[in-house]
Scaffold this motif. Structure first.
Motif, PDB file in Angstrom:
ATOM      1  N   VAL A  21       4.558   7.566   2.029  1.00 52.65           N
ATOM      2  CA  VAL A  21       3.483   7.270   1.079  1.00 52.65           C
ATOM      3  C   VAL A  21       3.028   5.833   1.324  1.00 52.65           C
ATOM      4  O   VAL A  21       3.835   4.901   1.238  1.00 52.65           O
ATOM      5  N   TYR A  22       1.759   5.666   1.618  1.00 52.16           N
ATOM      6  CA  TYR A  22       1.249   4.345   1.977  1.00 52.16           C
ATOM      7  C   TYR A  22      -0.219   4.265   1.574  1.00 52.16           C
ATOM      8  O   TYR A  22      -0.809   5.253   1.126  1.00 52.16           O
ATOM      9  N   ASN A  23      -0.810   3.082   1.754  1.00 53.34           N
ATOM     10  CA  ASN A  23      -2.254   2.978   1.553  1.00 53.34           C
ATOM     11  C   ASN A  23      -2.929   2.479   2.817  1.00 53.34           C
ATOM     12  O   ASN A  23      -2.406   1.628   3.533  1.00 53.34           O
ATOM     13  N   ASP A  24      -4.069   3.050   3.084  1.00 51.33           N
ATOM     14  CA  ASP A  24      -4.901   2.630   4.201  1.00 51.33           C
ATOM     15  C   ASP A  24      -5.644   1.346   3.822  1.00 51.33           C
ATOM     16  O   ASP A  24      -6.033   1.148   2.680  1.00 51.33           O
ATOM     17  N   HIS A  25      -5.830   0.468   4.816  1.00 55.24           N
ATOM     18  CA  HIS A  25      -6.495  -0.821   4.577  1.00 55.24           C
ATOM     19  C   HIS A  25      -7.837  -0.847   5.312  1.00 55.24           C
ATOM     20  O   HIS A  25      -8.070  -1.658   6.200  1.00 55.24           O
TER      21      HIS A  25
ATOM     22  N   MET B 165       2.760   3.423  -5.671  1.00 55.67           N
ATOM     23  CA  MET B 165       3.162   4.356  -4.609  1.00 55.67           C
ATOM     24  C   MET B 165       4.676   4.559  -4.566  1.00 55.67           C
ATOM     25  O   MET B 165       5.154   5.592  -4.113  1.00 55.67           O
ATOM     26  N   TRP B 166       5.424   3.564  -5.056  1.00 54.91           N
ATOM     27  CA  TRP B 166       6.871   3.740  -5.169  1.00 54.91           C
ATOM     28  C   TRP B 166       7.191   4.856  -6.164  1.00 54.91           C
ATOM     29  O   TRP B 166       8.228   5.505  -6.062  1.00 54.91           O
ATOM     30  N   LEU B 167       6.311   5.061  -7.127  1.00 54.60           N
ATOM     31  CA  LEU B 167       6.585   6.062  -8.159  1.00 54.60           C
ATOM     32  C   LEU B 167       6.403   7.481  -7.643  1.00 54.60           C
ATOM     33  O   LEU B 167       6.983   8.418  -8.201  1.00 54.60           O
ATOM     34  N   ILE B 168       5.617   7.667  -6.601  1.00 50.62           N
ATOM     35  CA  ILE B 168       5.570   8.983  -5.956  1.00 50.62           C
ATOM     36  C   ILE B 168       6.939   9.297  -5.364  1.00 50.62           C
ATOM     37  O   ILE B 168       7.481  10.398  -5.534  1.00 50.62           O
TER      38      ILE B 168
ATOM     39  N   TRP C 116       9.399   8.076   1.451  1.00 57.54           N
ATOM     40  CA  TRP C 116       9.331   6.622   1.398  1.00 57.54           C
ATOM     41  C   TRP C 116       8.091   6.204   0.625  1.00 57.54           C
ATOM     42  O   TRP C 116       6.985   6.670   0.904  1.00 57.54           O
ATOM     43  N   GLY C 117       8.283   5.307  -0.346  1.00 53.89           N
ATOM     44  CA  GLY C 117       7.158   4.694  -1.037  1.00 53.89           C
ATOM     45  C   GLY C 117       6.990   3.270  -0.543  1.00 53.89           C
ATOM     46  O   GLY C 117       7.969   2.530  -0.434  1.00 53.89           O
ATOM     47  N   THR C 118       5.776   2.863  -0.209  1.00 54.66           N
ATOM     48  CA  THR C 118       5.585   1.556   0.411  1.00 54.66           C
ATOM     49  C   THR C 118       4.569   0.717  -0.367  1.00 54.66           C
ATOM     50  O   THR C 118       3.896   1.185  -1.269  1.00 54.66           O
ATOM     51  N   GLY C 119       4.470  -0.561   0.033  1.00 53.70           N
ATOM     52  CA  GLY C 119       3.535  -1.488  -0.596  1.00 53.70           C
ATOM     53  C   GLY C 119       4.223  -2.447  -1.540  1.00 53.70           C
ATOM     54  O   GLY C 119       5.412  -2.335  -1.834  1.00 53.70           O
TER      55      GLY C 119
ATOM     56  N   LEU D 262      13.318   5.957  -0.134  1.00 56.21           N
ATOM     57  CA  LEU D 262      13.333   4.559   0.282  1.00 56.21           C
ATOM     58  C   LEU D 262      12.011   3.922  -0.098  1.00 56.21           C
ATOM     59  O   LEU D 262      10.976   4.600  -0.143  1.00 56.21           O
ATOM     60  N   SER D 263      12.046   2.640  -0.352  1.00 59.25           N
ATOM     61  CA  SER D 263      10.797   1.921  -0.579  1.00 59.25           C
ATOM     62  C   SER D 263      10.866   0.588   0.133  1.00 59.25           C
ATOM     63  O   SER D 263      11.943   0.021   0.340  1.00 59.25           O
ATOM     64  N   THR D 264       9.706   0.098   0.515  1.00 57.27           N
ATOM     65  CA  THR D 264       9.630  -1.208   1.146  1.00 57.27           C
ATOM     66  C   THR D 264       8.215  -1.754   1.060  1.00 57.27           C
ATOM     67  O   THR D 264       7.246  -0.999   1.020  1.00 57.27           O
ATOM     68  N   SER D 265       8.112  -3.070   1.045  1.00 57.84           N
ATOM     69  CA  SER D 265       6.826  -3.703   1.265  1.00 57.84           C
ATOM     70  C   SER D 265       6.368  -3.398   2.694  1.00 57.84           C
ATOM     71  O   SER D 265       7.193  -3.158   3.579  1.00 57.84           O
ATOM     72  N   HIS D 266       5.048  -3.420   2.913  1.00 53.25           N
ATOM     73  CA  HIS D 266       4.552  -3.147   4.275  1.00 53.25           C
ATOM     74  C   HIS D 266       3.705  -4.322   4.780  1.00 53.25           C
ATOM     75  O   HIS D 266       2.616  -4.149   5.294  1.00 53.25           O
ATOM     76  N   ILE D 267       4.254  -5.493   4.673  1.00 48.76           N
ATOM     77  CA  ILE D 267       3.559  -6.743   4.976  1.00 48.76           C
ATOM     78  C   ILE D 267       3.154  -6.774   6.453  1.00 48.76           C
ATOM     79  O   ILE D 267       4.008  -6.631   7.339  1.00 48.76           O
ATOM     80  N   PRO D 268       1.865  -6.961   6.765  1.00 45.38           N
ATOM     81  CA  PRO D 268       1.432  -6.872   8.161  1.00 45.38           C
ATOM     82  C   PRO D 268       2.073  -7.906   9.078  1.00 45.38           C
ATOM     83  O   PRO D 268       2.273  -7.643  10.274  1.00 45.38           O
ATOM     84  N   ALA D 269       2.423  -9.089   8.551  1.00 46.56           N
ATOM     85  CA  ALA D 269       3.037 -10.116   9.391  1.00 46.56           C
ATOM     86  C   ALA D 269       4.382  -9.659   9.955  1.00 46.56           C
ATOM     87  O   ALA D 269       4.796 -10.129  11.027  1.00 46.56           O
ATOM     88  N   ILE D 270       5.072  -8.752   9.258  1.00 42.54           N
ATOM     89  CA  ILE D 270       6.335  -8.219   9.781  1.00 42.54           C
ATOM     90  C   ILE D 270       6.082  -7.511  11.106  1.00 42.54           C
ATOM     91  O   ILE D 270       6.809  -7.707  12.092  1.00 42.54           O
ATOM     92  N   GLY D 271       5.049  -6.671  11.133  1.00 46.64           N
ATOM     93  CA  GLY D 271       4.718  -5.985  12.375  1.00 46.64           C
ATOM     94  C   GLY D 271       4.337  -6.960  13.473  1.00 46.64           C
ATOM     95  O   GLY D 271       4.712  -6.772  14.648  1.00 46.64           O
ATOM     96  N   ALA D 272       3.616  -8.013  13.122  1.00 46.71           N
ATOM     97  CA  ALA D 272       3.215  -9.004  14.121  1.00 46.71           C
ATOM     98  C   ALA D 272       4.437  -9.704  14.713  1.00 46.71           C
ATOM     99  O   ALA D 272       4.495  -9.955  15.934  1.00 46.71           O
TER     100      ALA D 272
END
Length: 291
Positions: free
Chosen positions: A55-59, A248-251, A191-194, A8-18
């Protein structure tokens, strides 16, 4: 043996969590965004993965300029939400799977991938937002506890140089080999994210490239080998300074090892000032092995 059954892949937009935290997911602006994930929520609840390799990236939450691993794997029993400047998100700690994580670390390192082992790590929206959009109740509320164990794989896409798409793909292949050699019978998702296209600063702030994003989504199933050769400069030019997150989706895609079936796709703009993309792929290789 363990097997990777889906990617699975998805954007990880912070406003979604908010919006989840504030109970605003039914507002007209946000409703179509969350509706696009409902199919996947239902499907994941049906599939019941035992473990997610996320799979994600730290901010700049767990890592800063003092310490920037290209690839890192979390091997803890638990990962608590990070304080990203306004207090930790009101979401439950993310349960880890240290046995599988250590096995992946050992296998990848012996497979000549120098992946950093992290035994204590907080996780930010890069990891918790994907959990929100794939695991929650019908009213888009965060569950009291997450229904799956997680192996976090953090990738540096914040400070130059990030890894190439080809190297990310090869790490996915190495992770797949590691999972296949794990003796416990586990249904594993990766899951690949970003991404997708977005730029948060400078004269091109707000850049969204729908055509490029859709082509990327198409190639995930039709010709994924082409994705391995996309250079950093193309991501920067076509998708903005933050579009590099799509490596990261490619992982995830490399870990699926071959033929896949696309089960669901969701693309929406804008989401905050970002293009939102999401895809669900079924690993036909794993299906053949299980059969």
């Amino acid at each position: 043996m363990a097997r990777i059954t889906h990617g699975l892949s998805t954007s990880h937009i912070p406003a979604i969590g908010a919006m989840v935290d504030q109970g605003r997911t039914d507002e007209p602006y946000w409703q179509p965004i969350f509706e696009g994930y409902q199919w996947t929520k239902d499907y994941v609840a049906q599939e019941k993965p035992d473990v997610v390799i996320l799979v994600y990236n730290d901010h700049a939450s767990a890592f800063d300029m003092k310490f920037i691993p290209t690839f890192a794997i979390g091997c803890s029993d638990e990962f608590r939400p990070a304080d990203e400047g306004w207090g930790p998100r009101p979401v439950p700690p993310v349960p880890g799977h240290p046995d599988l994580a250590w096995h992946i670390a050992q296998s990848c390192i012996l497979d000549e991938f120098d992946i950093t082992i992290i035994n204590e790590m907080e996780v930010d929206h890069g990891l918790t937002v994907p959990m929100d959009v794939f695991f929650d109740s019908k009213d888009n509320k965060t569950p009291a506890q997450w229904p799956v164990k997680v192996v976090p794989v953090a990738v540096n896409v914040v400070t130059y140089p990030p890894p190439s798409g080809n190297r990310c793909w090869m790490l996915g292949e190495a992770i797949a080999r590691a999972v296949e050699s794990y003796p416990e019978d586990l249904n594993v998702h990766i899951w690949g994210t970003g991404g997708m296209s977005h730029q948060l600063q400078g004269p091109r702030a707000g850049l969204i490239n729908k055509e490029w994003d859709q082509r990327f989504l198409d190639l995930m199933t039709s010709d994924p080998q082409k994705l391995r050769t996309i250079e950093h400069i193309e991501y920067l030019r076509e998708t903005g300074s933050e579009g590099i997150e799509m490596v990261m989706w490619l992982i995830m895609r490399g870990a699926l090892q071959g033929k896949v079936t696309e089960l669901h796709r969701h693309y929406h703009v804008p989401c905050s000032n970002t293009a939102l993309g999401h895809i669900v792929l079924k690993n036909e290789v794993a299906e053949t092995v299980v059969a």
